[in-house]
Write an enzyme that holds these catalytic residues in place. Sequence first.
Site, PDB file in Angstrom:
ATOM      1  CE1 TYR A  38     -17.455  13.417  21.600  1.00 37.10           C
ATOM      2  CE2 TYR A  38     -19.757  13.758  21.868  1.00 37.10           C
ATOM      3  CZ  TYR A  38     -18.522  13.494  21.989  1.00 37.10           C
ATOM      4  OH  TYR A  38     -18.421  13.218  23.828  1.00 37.10           O
ATOM      5  CD  GLU A  90     -20.778  11.362  25.676  1.00 34.88           C
ATOM      6  OE1 GLU A  90     -20.966  12.319  24.663  1.00 34.88           O
ATOM      7  OE2 GLU A  90     -18.996  11.551  25.899  1.00 34.88           O
TER       8      GLU A  90
HETATM    9  C1  HEM Z   1     -13.541  14.130  21.582  1.00 36.46           C
HETATM   10  C2  HEM Z   1     -13.929  15.091  21.841  1.00 36.46           C
HETATM   11  C3  HEM Z   1     -14.339  15.912  23.121  1.00 36.46           C
HETATM   12  C4  HEM Z   1     -13.372  15.820  23.972  1.00 36.46           C
HETATM   13  C5  HEM Z   1     -12.377  14.793  24.418  1.00 36.46           C
HETATM   14  C6  HEM Z   1     -14.181  16.301  25.653  1.00 36.46           C
HETATM   15  C7  HEM Z   1     -13.304  16.305  26.949  1.00 36.46           C
HETATM   16  C8  HEM Z   1     -14.384  17.453  27.751  1.00 36.46           C
HETATM   17  C9  HEM Z   1     -13.165  17.295  29.353  1.00 36.46           C
HETATM   18  C10 HEM Z   1     -11.905  16.884  29.767  1.00 36.46           C
HETATM   19  C11 HEM Z   1     -14.453  18.247  30.045  1.00 36.46           C
HETATM   20  C12 HEM Z   1     -14.184  18.273  31.067  1.00 36.46           C
HETATM   21  C13 HEM Z   1     -14.403  16.677  32.194  1.00 36.46           C
HETATM   22  C14 HEM Z   1     -15.021  17.420  33.469  1.00 36.46           C
HETATM   23  O1  HEM Z   1     -15.254  18.278  34.409  1.00 36.46           O
HETATM   24  O2  HEM Z   1     -13.472  16.811  34.701  1.00 36.46           O
HETATM   25  C15 HEM Z   1     -15.505  18.260  29.324  1.00 36.46           C
HETATM   26  C16 HEM Z   1     -16.225  18.679  29.278  1.00 36.46           C
HETATM   27  C17 HEM Z   1     -17.600  19.386  29.089  1.00 36.46           C
HETATM   28  N1  HEM Z   1     -17.842  19.127  27.338  1.00 36.46           N
HETATM   29 FE1  HEM Z   1     -17.129  18.099  26.006  1.00 36.46          FE
HETATM   30  N2  HEM Z   1     -15.288  16.942  24.766  1.00 36.46           N
HETATM   31  C18 HEM Z   1     -15.546  16.773  24.156  1.00 36.46           C
HETATM   32  C19 HEM Z   1     -16.459  16.878  23.360  1.00 36.46           C
HETATM   33  C20 HEM Z   1     -17.613  17.425  23.852  1.00 36.46           C
HETATM   34  C21 HEM Z   1     -18.361  18.089  23.045  1.00 36.46           C
HETATM   35  C22 HEM Z   1     -19.124  17.106  21.319  1.00 36.46           C
HETATM   36  C23 HEM Z   1     -19.107  19.249  23.630  1.00 36.46           C
HETATM   37  C24 HEM Z   1     -21.128  19.888  22.836  1.00 36.46           C
HETATM   38  C25 HEM Z   1     -20.339  20.357  22.045  1.00 36.46           C
HETATM   39  C26 HEM Z   1     -19.336  18.645  24.544  1.00 36.46           C
HETATM   40  C27 HEM Z   1     -19.278  20.057  25.461  1.00 36.46           C
HETATM   41  C28 HEM Z   1     -18.500  20.299  26.637  1.00 36.46           C
HETATM   42  C29 HEM Z   1     -18.945  20.809  28.167  1.00 36.46           C
HETATM   43  C30 HEM Z   1     -20.011  21.242  27.737  1.00 36.46           C
HETATM   44  C31 HEM Z   1     -17.946  20.492  28.549  1.00 36.46           C
HETATM   45  C32 HEM Z   1     -18.873  21.125  30.671  1.00 36.46           C
HETATM   46  C33 HEM Z   1     -17.105  21.956  31.043  1.00 36.46           C
HETATM   47  C34 HEM Z   1     -18.098  23.561  30.906  1.00 36.46           C
HETATM   48  O3  HEM Z   1     -19.260  23.483  30.570  1.00 36.46           O
HETATM   49  O4  HEM Z   1     -17.150  23.932  30.452  1.00 36.46           O
HETATM   50  N3  HEM Z   1     -17.823  18.400  24.548  1.00 36.46           N
HETATM   51  N4  HEM Z   1     -15.569  17.269  27.903  1.00 36.46           N
END
Ligand code: HEM
Length: 403
Positions: A94, A136
């Site tokens: 994050y 989480e």
């Molecule tokens: C406030 C911060 C964050 C928000 C609002 C956010 C939001 C989201 C959302 C809306 C999804 C799609 C969920 C779905 O599949 O229905 C997602 C997936 C994902 N997020 Fe986050 N996220 C945040 C932080 C992070 C961080 C810190 C990481 C890692 C560095 C991360 C990595 C991912 C990954 C790897 C996916 C799966 C999609 C993909 O592989 O392209 N996210 N996140």
Amino acid sequence: MTDEQKRLITVTVPVLKENGVLLTTHFYKRMFTHNPELKNMFNMGNQQSGKQQTALAMAVLAYAENIANPMVLLPVVDRIGHKHTSLDIRPEHYMIVGNHLLESIKEVLGEAATPAIIDAWGAAYQQLASLMSGHEAKLYEKQTIKTNGWTGWRPFKVGKKNIESAEITSFYLYPTDGGHVPMHIPGQYLSVRTFLPDLNLNQARQYSISSAPNEEYYRISVKREKGQNLDANGLISNYLHDFVNEGDVIDLTSPAGNFILAENIAAPIVLISGGVGLTPLMSMLQSLTGKNHTQPITWLHGCRNKSVHAFKDQLDQITSTNSNVKQHTFYNVVTPEDIANGVMEGHLDISSILELHQHPDTNYFICGPSAFIQKQFQDLQAQGINKNAIFFEEFGPQLLQLN
Ligand code: HEM
Ligand SMILES: Cc1cc2nc3c(=O)[nH]c(=O)nc-3n(C[C@H](O)[C@H](O)[C@H](O)COP(=O)(O)OP(=O)(O)OC[C@H]3O[C@@H](n4cnc5c(N)ncnc54)[C@H](O)[C@@H]3O)c2cc1C
């Protein structure tokens, strides 16, 4: 956050949303340049197809838009939390994302990005990051305290590879450490990670568990994804089909997801699947019949033709040995033999099944392509079924907002 910070956020959200593509393109480019190791964590297929690169930054903007009442976003936080824990995302990630997001906001807003505005965005992101990583942390804790539970990546050996249809192959996965696995809740998925030599990257994808809960193994059933362009085939599904064989090792995370069958459910169940969407429902059906669920279970499945009808023999066997289970199958293309076997022609149409909603407590579980889910959801509602009794899973980033 102070009232002034909230005001500054509210004023700048529309500008950032208007420049959403610029913001997200900037953000990912920046993050993957400075932290290339994160390419192993993100789905580079989604990045290419443009499906999801906006999801993260847009979710932050949606949160900022609701900054006066952020609690309205709590249900979304749970769904994202399951996806994040399934990808082993930890609080330190994050920090990295927050840093690149703030720098991208500065770059998009240009001179308008005063120190007060950047401070306000820093505070808003921090608040959201704490909310999400706090949730989480609870999910990780739940996984750890389960019998045989673990968090993070764990190596599993392919014990058996089984062809289920012309397109779907199952993989039976056993921990290489010789230990047991926690019992999943029917409907849950896990992430599979494997190294792709051509990309020189690890890549992860989610697969629903298609077996009934047990402590020995997980079974996943993977459809070979053909790209719309012949040269853009699915990265991981094809890799699993072509290069991962019995004895090979892949990494898995613990079962996650909230598309689940409630424990000891005592109501009639309707399972509605399109194509490979049958996988989480197979786990539900096998679990219910294994527990001698006595209420009616109706299985509705639609696919293109018999050659792509996975688990057909197993389903026929379950329906013939459990009098409370009925199945109705639809093929786009039928042969006289299919018709003689009771298969209906065309797309799955719930209005052709008369006994569907005989009981007001019936629970409906839908899984399949987005358009399929949308149609079944609307058709069920048109029959007077309460949307709170309908549950669905999309095999990709959740874009549908139906209930
Ligand atoms: C406030 C911060 C964050 C928000 C609002 C956010 C939001 C989201 C959302 C809306 C999804 C799609 C969920 C779905 O599949 O229905 C997602 C997936 C994902 N997020 Fe986050 N996220 C945040 C932080 C992070 C961080 C810190 C990481 C890692 C560095 C991360 C990595 C991912 C990954 C790897 C996916 C799966 C999609 C993909 O592989 O392209 N996210 N996140
Ligand atoms: C909760 C959940 C459960 C799931 N359960 C299952 C399951 O049980 N079984 C199953 O088979 N799948 C399941 N999936 C889907 C799975 O995670 C993968 O998305 C799927 O296997 C495709 O991954 P891939 O790496 O093969 O394709 P990717 O490389 O990720 O590509 C995805 C799609 O985009 C196309 N594509 C990629 N790049 C381009 C490009 N440049 N131009 C045009 N098109 C492109 C690909 O051809 C493919 O059709 C599930 C997904 C989720 C989120």
